[in-house]
Design a protein around this motif. Structure first.
Motif, PDB file in Angstrom:
ATOM      1  N   ALA A 199       0.833  -1.205   0.000  1.00  0.00           N
ATOM      2  CA  ALA A 199       0.000   0.000   0.000  1.00  0.00           C
ATOM      3  C   ALA A 199       0.868   1.255   0.000  1.00  0.00           C
ATOM      4  O   ALA A 199       0.585   2.225  -0.705  1.00  0.00           O
ATOM      5  CB  ALA A 199      -0.937   0.000   1.201  1.00  0.00           C
ATOM      6  N   GLU A 200       1.939   1.240   0.766  1.00  0.00           N
ATOM      7  CA  GLU A 200       2.825   2.400   0.815  1.00  0.00           C
ATOM      8  C   GLU A 200       3.522   2.634  -0.518  1.00  0.00           C
ATOM      9  O   GLU A 200       3.912   3.760  -0.834  1.00  0.00           O
ATOM     10  CB  GLU A 200       3.846   2.210   1.937  1.00  0.00           C
ATOM     11  N   ALA A 201       3.645   1.560  -1.324  1.00  0.00           N
ATOM     12  CA  ALA A 201       4.222   1.693  -2.665  1.00  0.00           C
ATOM     13  C   ALA A 201       3.187   2.137  -3.689  1.00  0.00           C
ATOM     14  O   ALA A 201       3.521   2.355  -4.854  1.00  0.00           O
ATOM     15  CB  ALA A 201       4.848   0.369  -3.098  1.00  0.00           C
ATOM     16  N   GLY A 202       1.914   2.282  -3.267  1.00  0.00           N
ATOM     17  CA  GLY A 202       0.881   2.780  -4.158  1.00  0.00           C
ATOM     18  C   GLY A 202      -0.197   1.803  -4.530  1.00  0.00           C
ATOM     19  O   GLY A 202      -1.165   2.166  -5.212  1.00  0.00           O
ATOM     20  N   ASP A 203      -0.077   0.538  -4.097  1.00  0.00           N
ATOM     21  CA  ASP A 203      -1.093  -0.450  -4.429  1.00  0.00           C
ATOM     22  C   ASP A 203      -2.325  -0.283  -3.550  1.00  0.00           C
ATOM     23  O   ASP A 203      -2.266   0.317  -2.472  1.00  0.00           O
ATOM     24  CB  ASP A 203      -0.547  -1.871  -4.247  1.00  0.00           C
ATOM     25  N   ALA A 204      -3.434  -0.842  -3.997  1.00  0.00           N
ATOM     26  CA  ALA A 204      -4.650  -0.899  -3.192  1.00  0.00           C
ATOM     27  C   ALA A 204      -4.755  -2.295  -2.604  1.00  0.00           C
ATOM     28  O   ALA A 204      -4.620  -3.289  -3.323  1.00  0.00           O
ATOM     29  CB  ALA A 204      -5.871  -0.592  -4.054  1.00  0.00           C
ATOM     30  N   VAL A 205      -4.989  -2.374  -1.298  1.00  0.00           N
ATOM     31  CA  VAL A 205      -5.057  -3.668  -0.619  1.00  0.00           C
ATOM     32  C   VAL A 205      -6.382  -3.773   0.119  1.00  0.00           C
ATOM     33  O   VAL A 205      -6.698  -2.940   0.976  1.00  0.00           O
ATOM     34  CB  VAL A 205      -3.895  -3.847   0.377  1.00  0.00           C
ATOM     35  N   LEU A 206      -7.146  -4.804  -0.223  1.00  0.00           N
ATOM     36  CA  LEU A 206      -8.405  -5.121   0.469  1.00  0.00           C
ATOM     37  C   LEU A 206      -8.199  -6.441   1.183  1.00  0.00           C
ATOM     38  O   LEU A 206      -7.797  -7.431   0.569  1.00  0.00           O
ATOM     39  CB  LEU A 206      -9.547  -5.233  -0.536  1.00  0.00           C
TER      40      LEU A 206
END
Length: 272
Positions: A199-206
């Motif tokens: 997430a910190e690298a820009g991905d979306a995590v659900l």
């Protein structure tokens, strides 16, 4: 596990909505599994789905991933109705770890992780297969398993192999259904630390979780469900309050600050 930066084929502006549910309903027989649920998943965040058993968490994740079609409402992915995407295109944009991820055939650990690269066959990104597989195996801490057959592994080892397969896809969206359920304490923390770094690298995590304290420690937002509806969706400190949790789970709890991080810890009032 090694929380390394994974390159992805596409990048979305942090904070941009990558996937959204708009008033979705899912009906099975006479029961509504989801009832008018709306939710957004954004790039650069970890969004945790919490709630009691049967609240609709896994069903909502399946809708957002495109694996289940809603009986009402609609799902958008990357600004388009999710039905407009082919399965291959979706597979290149989101990786999904389902709750039931058992591998019954005698594939090796390497073969299962390699399956995560299937969407990139016959594309220029196929050249990244070896690095993606090796990095995912290292990240999931399964390199020592070598070429063992997956059915011979423990439940926790199989869970980590499935997680590595998902990571190998190098997509910009991770959808994880109870990824820590079969893991020991150390690997629970490692999986969510890696999700946090994505997430910190820009991905979306659900991520669907049952452990409220893991969600408090790693999520940016928590969507709390009960009986197919979202009761609250906000930052962990606004959702994980003694009043809300006691009401939703029908169990008396207290929430105390962690002595180091200050984040809330949910504790049942046993004997109260």
């Amino acid at each position: 596990m090694n929380a390394r930066h994974f390159l992805t084929p596409e990048r979305t502006t942090p904070g941009a909505v990558v996937c959204a549910a708009h008033g979705v309903e899912v009906v099975r027989g006479s029961r509504k599994l989801l009832d008018g649920v709306s939710l957004e998943l954004r790039a650069g965040e970890v969004l945790a789905l919490l709630g009691p058993n049967g609240a609709g968490k896994s069903t909502l994740l399946s809708l957002l991933s495109g694996d289940v079609v809603p009986d009402g409402g609609r799902i958008e992915f990357a600004g388009r109705d999710i039905t407009e995407w082919s399965l291959t295109d979706l597979a290149r944009r989101r990786s999904v770890l389902l709750q039931d991820n058992q591998v019954l055939f005698p594939f090796t650990v390497h073969q299962v992780v390699e399956m995560g690269r299937a969407p990139w066959r016959r594309t220029p990104l196929e050249d990244d297969d070896n690095s993606a597989i090796s990095e995912s195996i290292a990240a999931a801490d399964i390199g020592h398993l070598g070429n063992r057959r997956v059915p011979s592994l423990s439940g926790g080892e199989r869970a980590r192999v499935s997680f590595a397969r998902v990571m190998a896809g190098r997509t910009g969206v991770l959808m994880l259904d109870e990824p820590t359920a079969a893991l020991d304490l150390g690997h629970q923390e490692a999986v969510l630390s890696l999700a946090r770094s994505r997430a910190e690298a820009g991905d979306a995590v659900l991520v669907v979780l049952h452990d409220l304290n893991l969600a408090a420690a790693y999520a940016d937002r928590i969507a709390l469900l009960r009986a197919g509806r979202i009761v609250a969706c906000d930052a962990p400190e606004r959702v994980l309050t003694a009043g809300i949790i006691s009401d939703v789970y029908e169990t008396a709890v207290e929430v105390i600050p962690h002595p180091v991080t200050g984040k809330g810890i949910v504790l049942p009032l046993r004997g109260a």
